[in-house]
Design an enzyme around this catalytic site. Structure first.
Site, PDB file in Angstrom:
ATOM      1  N   CYS A 104     -22.011   4.444  11.752  1.00  0.00           N
ATOM      2  CA  CYS A 104     -22.956   5.170  12.613  1.00  0.00           C
ATOM      3  C   CYS A 104     -22.904   4.625  14.036  1.00  0.00           C
ATOM      4  O   CYS A 104     -21.913   4.827  14.729  1.00  0.00           O
ATOM      5  CB  CYS A 104     -24.365   5.105  12.002  1.00  0.00           C
ATOM      6  SG  CYS A 104     -25.491   6.271  12.731  1.00  0.00           S
ATOM      7  N   HIS A 130     -23.078   7.509   6.809  1.00  0.00           N
ATOM      8  CA  HIS A 130     -23.485   6.255   6.169  1.00  0.00           C
ATOM      9  C   HIS A 130     -22.933   6.168   4.750  1.00  0.00           C
ATOM     10  O   HIS A 130     -23.540   6.703   3.812  1.00  0.00           O
ATOM     11  CB  HIS A 130     -25.009   6.172   6.128  1.00  0.00           C
ATOM     12  CG  HIS A 130     -25.629   5.897   7.454  1.00  0.00           C
ATOM     13  ND1 HIS A 130     -25.992   4.643   7.857  1.00  0.00           N
ATOM     14  CD2 HIS A 130     -25.910   6.716   8.496  1.00  0.00           C
ATOM     15  CE1 HIS A 130     -26.493   4.683   9.077  1.00  0.00           C
ATOM     16  NE2 HIS A 130     -26.454   5.932   9.492  1.00  0.00           N
ATOM     17  N   GLU A 149     -23.081   3.785   2.732  1.00  0.00           N
ATOM     18  CA  GLU A 149     -24.043   3.035   1.893  1.00  0.00           C
ATOM     19  C   GLU A 149     -25.222   3.903   1.465  1.00  0.00           C
ATOM     20  O   GLU A 149     -26.010   3.502   0.618  1.00  0.00           O
ATOM     21  CB  GLU A 149     -24.524   1.789   2.631  1.00  0.00           C
ATOM     22  CG  GLU A 149     -25.589   1.998   3.700  1.00  0.00           C
ATOM     23  CD  GLU A 149     -25.051   2.583   5.000  1.00  0.00           C
ATOM     24  OE1 GLU A 149     -23.846   2.944   5.059  1.00  0.00           O
ATOM     25  OE2 GLU A 149     -25.837   2.692   5.958  1.00  0.00           O
ATOM     26  N   ASP A 179     -45.913   9.722  -4.718  1.00  0.00           N
ATOM     27  CA  ASP A 179     -47.172   9.250  -4.137  1.00  0.00           C
ATOM     28  C   ASP A 179     -47.555   8.021  -4.946  1.00  0.00           C
ATOM     29  O   ASP A 179     -47.686   8.106  -6.166  1.00  0.00           O
ATOM     30  CB  ASP A 179     -48.270  10.311  -4.302  1.00  0.00           C
ATOM     31  CG  ASP A 179     -48.004  11.526  -3.421  1.00  0.00           C
ATOM     32  OD1 ASP A 179     -48.820  12.462  -3.440  1.00  0.00           O
ATOM     33  OD2 ASP A 179     -46.984  11.534  -2.718  1.00  0.00           O
ATOM     34  N   ASP A 217     -50.635  16.611   7.149  1.00  0.00           N
ATOM     35  CA  ASP A 217     -51.504  17.082   6.053  1.00  0.00           C
ATOM     36  C   ASP A 217     -52.400  18.198   6.582  1.00  0.00           C
ATOM     37  O   ASP A 217     -53.546  17.931   6.967  1.00  0.00           O
ATOM     38  CB  ASP A 217     -52.363  15.923   5.525  1.00  0.00           C
ATOM     39  CG  ASP A 217     -51.522  14.827   4.892  1.00  0.00           C
ATOM     40  OD1 ASP A 217     -51.932  13.648   4.955  1.00  0.00           O
ATOM     41  OD2 ASP A 217     -50.444  15.141   4.360  1.00  0.00           O
TER      42      ASP A 217
HETATM   43  O1  1PR Z   1     -52.087   8.287   6.920  1.00  0.00           O
HETATM   44  O2  1PR Z   1     -49.999   7.123   7.675  1.00  0.00           O
HETATM   45  O3  1PR Z   1     -51.511   6.034   6.010  1.00  0.00           O
HETATM   46  O4  1PR Z   1     -50.109   8.052   5.408  1.00  0.00           O
HETATM   47  C1  1PR Z   1     -50.708   8.417   4.210  1.00  0.00           C
HETATM   48  C2  1PR Z   1     -49.667   9.251   3.486  1.00  0.00           C
HETATM   49  O5  1PR Z   1     -50.112   9.511   2.151  1.00  0.00           O
HETATM   50  C3  1PR Z   1     -49.445  10.597   4.150  1.00  0.00           C
HETATM   51  O6  1PR Z   1     -48.073  10.941   4.074  1.00  0.00           O
HETATM   52  C4  1PR Z   1     -50.256  11.575   3.281  1.00  0.00           C
HETATM   53  O7  1PR Z   1     -49.603  12.853   3.232  1.00  0.00           O
HETATM   54  C5  1PR Z   1     -50.175  10.900   1.926  1.00  0.00           C
HETATM   55  N1  1PR Z   1     -51.385  11.102   1.131  1.00  0.00           N
HETATM   56  C6  1PR Z   1     -52.586  10.553   1.356  1.00  0.00           C
HETATM   57  N2  1PR Z   1     -53.441  10.933   0.368  1.00  0.00           N
HETATM   58  C7  1PR Z   1     -52.743  11.720  -0.468  1.00  0.00           C
HETATM   59  C8  1PR Z   1     -53.292  12.340  -1.697  1.00  0.00           C
HETATM   60  O8  1PR Z   1     -52.603  13.092  -2.387  1.00  0.00           O
HETATM   61  N3  1PR Z   1     -54.568  12.031  -1.998  1.00  0.00           N
HETATM   62  N4  1PR Z   1     -50.405  12.563  -0.483  1.00  0.00           N
HETATM   63  C9  1PR Z   1     -51.430  11.833   0.009  1.00  0.00           C
HETATM   64  C10 1PR Z   1     -50.220  13.793   0.013  1.00  0.00           C
HETATM   65  C11 1PR Z   1     -48.475  15.259  -0.326  1.00  0.00           C
HETATM   66  C12 1PR Z   1     -47.175  14.878  -0.923  1.00  0.00           C
HETATM   67  C13 1PR Z   1     -47.041  15.531  -2.282  1.00  0.00           C
HETATM   68  C14 1PR Z   1     -46.480  16.904  -2.034  1.00  0.00           C
HETATM   69  C15 1PR Z   1     -45.714  17.481  -3.184  1.00  0.00           C
HETATM   70  N5  1PR Z   1     -49.479  14.500  -0.943  1.00  0.00           N
HETATM   71  O9  1PR Z   1     -47.069  13.535  -0.947  1.00  0.00           O
HETATM   72  O10 1PR Z   1     -46.180  14.810  -3.065  1.00  0.00           O
HETATM   73  O11 1PR Z   1     -47.604  17.704  -1.727  1.00  0.00           O
HETATM   74  O12 1PR Z   1     -46.546  17.596  -4.293  1.00  0.00           O
HETATM   75  P1  1PR Z   1     -46.256  18.754  -5.387  1.00  0.00           P
HETATM   76  O13 1PR Z   1     -44.775  19.027  -5.381  1.00  0.00           O
HETATM   77  O14 1PR Z   1     -46.730  18.143  -6.695  1.00  0.00           O
HETATM   78  O15 1PR Z   1     -47.054  19.928  -4.981  1.00  0.00           O
HETATM   79  P2  1PR Z   1     -51.004   7.329   6.550  1.00  0.00           P
END
Ligand code: 1PR
Length: 542
Positions: free
Chosen positions: A82, A188, A190, A237, A396
């Site tokens: 890269c 990349h 790797e 998550d 979000d």
């Molecule tokens: O604010 O910088 O500390 O980051 C927090 C991170 O955690 C952010 O990326 C936020 O989107 C994520 N987050 C916080 N709370 C939740 C929660 O679910 N309670 N996750 C969360 C958000 C979105 C995706 C999820 C997709 C696909 N969830 O992570 O996996 O929606 O899901 P699906 O295919 O099952 O529909 P910070």
């Protein structure tokens, strides 16, 4: 063949991944720590992501430039990766006036942003122009992973170096170079899965004369253009459950607690196991989101760091980590910058960091200051050092339905695909922070355009309404955002079947699609999704 190689680590890249890849194929690594190490090295690798200026500043400060040039001109075995390839040229448009090593004629220039998403992120092919050890262990798959905003162009002055070219949009660029034992790749290895490991093995063991070569293209023939594949990303998550273990969980519109079972945190499995499973199923990237990090102290979050370290030893595709990437004060009153936090995650094996809540604060400050860029935000600080391709913004948004566009100052969408629960036909997308718990007076277009201006390289576009519903992506939201920025957009939230991936790529032209629940619940495998996309004529890495 001695199984020890030297690695030149200038401290701004994810060198851990390269070392893990070399260990995986049976090689030990030694860090270059002096000019003497360069002079004595028999095999030298120079990986790099980030800024051309930072890399050259490091080489000059350490007085490595002359030793490196002498090593290369002595035709000793060298592999640049890269930025490690770009610095071989005379300079880069990224920082006019900063000389490169100048071993290869020509400048590195930025991709045009008017007709395609930049950075060029994802899996693309290569067209080979001569035999090389890099190919000596390959079968016929040559999709490799790229993540860069600048490229080198073939000219009559550097044609003797060109090993492969690759096409992105209507641009053909040099994707690897070779002259004798000196090789370098824009992509990349790797992070290019099994293909990349075979290329590294070929570099270390292949003989450049007897090297098996890919179908050769003469410069005169117009080879079929390579195409950038759409990416399928698995998302984990993660959070600690009530007994303190770090588990993979999954929200239902961001609510991760089981409605029954006394409201326990939904437990979908162990992070490293699931990450490895998705890599083996063909995931193009894996994203970890530490969803409760806004409560804890990221650098104290050693379980998350341990998960990254363990995952990057076995998973050779890009890893993104999000959750808590921001500056904070720890219990002892010590102030850690967002750059400190990001640097720790990069050193633990992350290739990209994802910023959520802090990006909203940065965007609000950006508009409040009259769109000033003063390096005060986490986005600017991290992209300046590591390059914008290492900075993802996790968004979000939630739908706020309105009776008509005049009902709000925000950007209203006339819904084409999924109307509101009571048939609403218009909404705007409000940006949420703290895991969907707090709404801000900023809409999704304002956020993503501010983040692009601040230096972000990619948008991870979630949707509270669609999260975990298995009813498909929010195509209206993703189309709106894709039209609002020039950086790549990753669709997220709502995938419930392989057909939903075809829909989102065909309807919105997004660059990648992410899912969580359907993979964790084993309803669909990543490989099923990619087989369906391939059958539907969408370019994917199989
Ligand atoms: O604010 O910088 O500390 O980051 C927090 C991170 O955690 C952010 O990326 C936020 O989107 C994520 N987050 C916080 N709370 C939740 C929660 O679910 N309670 N996750 C969360 C958000 C979105 C995706 C999820 C997709 C696909 N969830 O992570 O996996 O929606 O899901 P699906 O295919 O099952 O529909 P910070």
């Amino acid at each position: 063949m001695d199984c020890t190689v030297h690695v030149l680590d200038y401290g701004a890249g994810n060198v851990r991944s390269l070392k893990n890849a070399l260990h995986e194929i049976g090689y030990k690594t030694i860090d270059v720590e002096s000019v003497q190490d360069i002079n004595n090295a028999q095999v030298l690798l120079f990986p790099g992501v980030g800024s051309f200026q930072q890399a050259m500043a490091f080489l000059n400060a350490k007085k490595y430039v002359e030793a490196l040039k002498a090593y290369i001109l002595a035709n000793k075995r060298f592999l640049g990766i890269c930025l490690g390839m770009q610095t071989l040229f005379e300079g880069s448009e990224e920082c006019p006036g900063v000389p490169g090593l100048g071993v290869i004629k020509g400048l590195v220039t930025k991709f045009p942003t008017d007709s395609m998403a930049v950075p060029h992120i994802g899996w693309n092919g290569v067209n080979a122009y001569k035999p090389s050890p890099l190919f000596s262990k390959l079968d016929n798959d040559t999709n490799v992973y790229f993540v860069h905003s600048f490229r080198a162009t073939r000219t009559s002055a550097n044609e003797e170096w060109v090993l492969t070219t690759t096409n992105y949009g209507d641009v053909e660029f040099i994707s690897s170079v070779q002259k004798g034992n000196v090789m370098a790749t824009q992509f990349h290895p790797e992070k290019s899965g099994a293909v990349g490991l075979k290329m590294l093995k070929g570099f270390l063991e292949g003989d450049s004369i007897a090297a098996k070569s890919l179908p050769l293209r003469g410069f005169t023939q117009l080879p079929p253009p390579t195409t950038l594949c759409k990416r399928v990303i698995a998302c984990l998550d993660v959070r600690s459950n009530d007994s303190g273990d770090l588990v993979v969980t999954k929200g239902d519109q961001y609510d991760v607690r089981e409605p029954s079972e006394g409201g326990n945190v939904r437990n979908m499995g162990k992070p490293v196991e699931l990450c490895t499973r998705y890599y083996n199923e063909g995931a193009d990237e894996v994203t970890f989101l530490n969803i409760t990090s806004f409560r804890e102290q990221p650098l104290g979050d050693t379980p998350m760091l341990a998960v990254l370290e363990a995952s990057s030893e076995k998973v050779f595709v890009p890893l993104t980590v999000g959750g808590g990437i921001r500056g904070y004060k720890d219990d002892h009153g010590h102030l850690w910058s967002a750059l400190d936090v990001a640097a720790r995650y990069f050193r633990a094996g992350a290739d990209k960091v994802s910023i959520g809540s802090d990006a909203v604060d940065a965007a609000e400050a950006y508009y409040a200051s009259g769109k000033k860029l003063d390096q005060s935000s986490s986005i600017e600080q991290i992209s300046t050092v590591y390059g914008r391709q290492a900075v993802v913004i996790s968004v979000d948004p939630r739908r706020v339905y309105v009776s008509s566009p005049e009902a709000t100052k925000h950007r209203v969408v006339k819904l084409q695909h999924k109307l509101g629960p009571n048939g609403e036909t218009h909404c705007w997308y409000q940006v949420m922070v703290k895991g969907g718990r707090e709404g801000r007076d900023i809409d999704v277009v304002e956020l993503v355009q501010a983040c692009e201006a601040l230096g972000a390289g990619e948008i991870l576009l979630n949707c509270v309404d669609m999260d975990g519903q298995n009813a498909g992506y929010d195509l209206d939201l993703i189309s709106l955002v894709k039209k609002s920025v020039t950086i790549p957009v990753v669709a997220s939230s709502g995938a419930g079947a392989p057909s939903h991936f075809t829909d989102v790529f065909n309807t919105t032209n997004c660059d990648a699609a992410l899912a969580a629940g359907i993979f964790h619940r084993k309803e669909v495998a990543v490989s099923d999704v990619k087989a369906r996309l391939n059958a539907d004529g969408i370019s994917v890495r199989l």
